[in-house]
Motif scaffolding. Structure first.
Motif, short mmCIF file in Angstrom:
data_model
loop_
_atom_site.label_atom_id
_atom_site.label_comp_id
_atom_site.label_asym_id
_atom_site.label_seq_id
_atom_site.Cartn_x
_atom_site.Cartn_y
_atom_site.Cartn_z
N UNK A 26 53.44 -12.80 30.22
CA UNK A 26 52.58 -12.09 29.28
C UNK A 26 53.32 -10.96 28.57
N UNK A 27 52.62 -10.27 27.68
CA UNK A 27 53.26 -9.26 26.84
C UNK A 27 52.59 -7.90 27.01
N UNK A 28 53.41 -6.86 27.07
CA UNK A 28 52.89 -5.49 27.09
C UNK A 28 52.94 -4.94 25.68
N UNK A 29 51.78 -4.70 25.12
CA UNK A 29 51.66 -4.25 23.73
C UNK A 29 51.89 -2.75 23.62
N UNK A 30 51.33 -1.98 24.54
CA UNK A 30 51.41 -0.52 24.44
C UNK A 30 51.29 0.11 25.82
N UNK A 31 51.78 1.34 25.90
CA UNK A 31 51.76 2.06 27.17
C UNK A 31 51.52 3.54 26.91
N UNK A 32 50.96 4.21 27.94
CA UNK A 32 50.62 5.62 27.83
C UNK A 32 51.07 6.36 29.07
N UNK A 33 51.64 7.55 28.87
CA UNK A 33 51.87 8.49 29.95
C UNK A 33 52.16 9.85 29.34
N UNK A 34 51.65 10.92 29.96
CA UNK A 34 51.91 12.25 29.41
C UNK A 34 53.37 12.63 29.60
N UNK A 35 54.05 11.99 30.56
CA UNK A 35 55.48 12.19 30.75
C UNK A 35 56.24 11.10 30.00
N UNK A 36 57.39 11.48 29.44
CA UNK A 36 58.11 10.51 28.60
C UNK A 36 59.34 9.90 29.26
N UNK A 37 59.44 10.01 30.57
CA UNK A 37 60.56 9.39 31.30
C UNK A 37 60.23 7.93 31.59
N UNK A 38 60.24 7.13 30.55
CA UNK A 38 59.80 5.74 30.65
C UNK A 38 60.87 4.77 30.15
N UNK A 39 62.14 5.13 30.35
CA UNK A 39 63.22 4.24 29.94
C UNK A 39 63.16 2.88 30.61
N UNK A 40 62.43 2.79 31.72
CA UNK A 40 62.27 1.51 32.41
C UNK A 40 61.64 0.47 31.50
N UNK A 41 60.93 0.90 30.47
CA UNK A 41 60.33 -0.04 29.52
C UNK A 41 61.39 -0.93 28.88
N UNK A 42 62.60 -0.39 28.68
CA UNK A 42 63.66 -1.17 28.06
C UNK A 42 64.03 -2.40 28.87
N UNK A 43 63.80 -2.34 30.18
CA UNK A 43 64.14 -3.46 31.04
C UNK A 43 63.12 -4.59 30.96
N UNK A 44 61.94 -4.28 30.45
CA UNK A 44 60.87 -5.29 30.44
C UNK A 44 60.27 -5.50 29.05
#
Length: 319
Positions: A26-44
């Motif tokens: 499946x596909x992740x269209x969008x994500x939310x977090x008040x913290x911006x340490x979300x580089x893990x998104x690049x892996x998926x």
């Protein structure tokens, strides 16, 4: 392929949900977090839109389905425990099914209200209860079911011991705030209570022996089991022999004096959870109720001290 949104993308457990969304096709269209340490998104999902403000995320979710008749079918929730109820409501009212980490909510009455919103929106809430998908635990449930069929009045004697060391950061974070995490039992014990009540039946009695900021211990009587339990994040209570081999976690369950081993087999349980949900076999609000009842009661009970059927590790605390 289904379209997903994720609330809580910077959290500890979020990568397991990203991996599950990816591996289930499946596909992740969008994500939310008040913290911006979300580089893990690049892996998926490097192309997922990311927001640090709820208002902008809300606007994106609302506008996105109006463009080309697209739809976010599922919203995954991996936020701090006290926010689960609010974020589930947002998912349902946004036209999505909600997939939420445990504990689903902090109190049983939250489940009752969510059931109303499910009915109003036609969307469903699914709880991640991955221990129910573990091969060893499934085997234990099947074995127990056969024994109880032959002897419905059988009572098992169980000791649950779970220690997972946490540093000073824990008490500064939301996890150290009982009003936000629900306390030790809710934060690290709820999935064990769910597993035990799933196998041995609903709770009939609940006693707390110890309740401190870093340890909870008590006794619960299930329909077919007496359970002494001990949960802690304090490294000092881990058995010395475990400390000497460099481990900071100790997990042990004994059933009638026999150790139940389930250390392995956790790698793909979130993916299995997602696959079940997508096939219409996810764990519903009602299936989460037993464990939420147990941890909510524990939070509100007054500890009685070392009387009755207390866990042997309690003596470590009071030495």
């Amino acid at each position: 392929m289904k379209n997903f949104a994720l609330i809580g993308a910077a959290g500890y457990i979020a990568p397991r949900h990203m991996k599950a969304i990816k591996e289930s096709g499946n596909d992740l269209v969008c994500a939310l977090d008040k913290n911006d340490s979300v580089g893990i998104l690049d892996s998926y999902f490097p192309m997922a839109s990311f927001f640090t403000e709820f208002e902008r995320f809300d606007r994106f979710v609302d506008k996105w389905h109006r463009d080309g008749n697209k739809r976010i079918e599922y919203m995954s929730i991996t936020t701090p425990n006290y926010l689960h109820d609010s974020h589930i409501r947002f998912a349902l009212k946004s036209g999505a099914h909600a997939i939420c980490e445990k504990p689903l909510v902090l109190n049983p009455h939250n489940i009752d209200q969510l059931k109303i919103i499910e009915k109003e929106t036609g969307n469903s809430v699914y709880n991640i209860l991955q221990l129910r998908l573990h091969d060893s635990i499934i085997a234990l449930k099947e074995k127990t079911a056969k024994e109880l069929e032959a002897n419905p009045n059988k009572i098992y004697n169980i000791d649950l011991t779970y220690l997972t060391s946490r540093g000073k950061w824990y008490f500064v974070s939301w996890k150290g705030n009982e009003s936000k995490s629900g306390g030790i039992a809710s934060n690290i014990g709820v999935h064990f209570f769910d597993m035990l009540s799933w196998i041995f039946g609903p709770i009939e009695e609940n006693i707390v022996h110890l309740k401190q900021h870093d340890v909870n211990a008590g006794f619960i009587k299930l329909r077919n089991a007496n359970v002494r339990w001990f949960l802690s994040i304090n490294y000092d209570y881990i058995p010395r022999e475990v400390q000497l081999i460099g481990k900071r976690t100790y997990r042990n369950i004994t059933v009638d004096g026999e150790e139940f081993e389930f250390s392995d087999g956790f790698t793909d349980l979130h993916t299995k959870s997602y696959e079940n949900i997508l096939q219409g076999n996810g764990f519903s609000l009602d299936e989460a109720r037993n464990s939420i009842n147990i941890v909510s009661e524990i939070r509100n009970l007054t500890p009685v001290g070392l009387v009755g059927e207390y866990h042997p590790f309690c003596k470590k605390v009071l030495i």
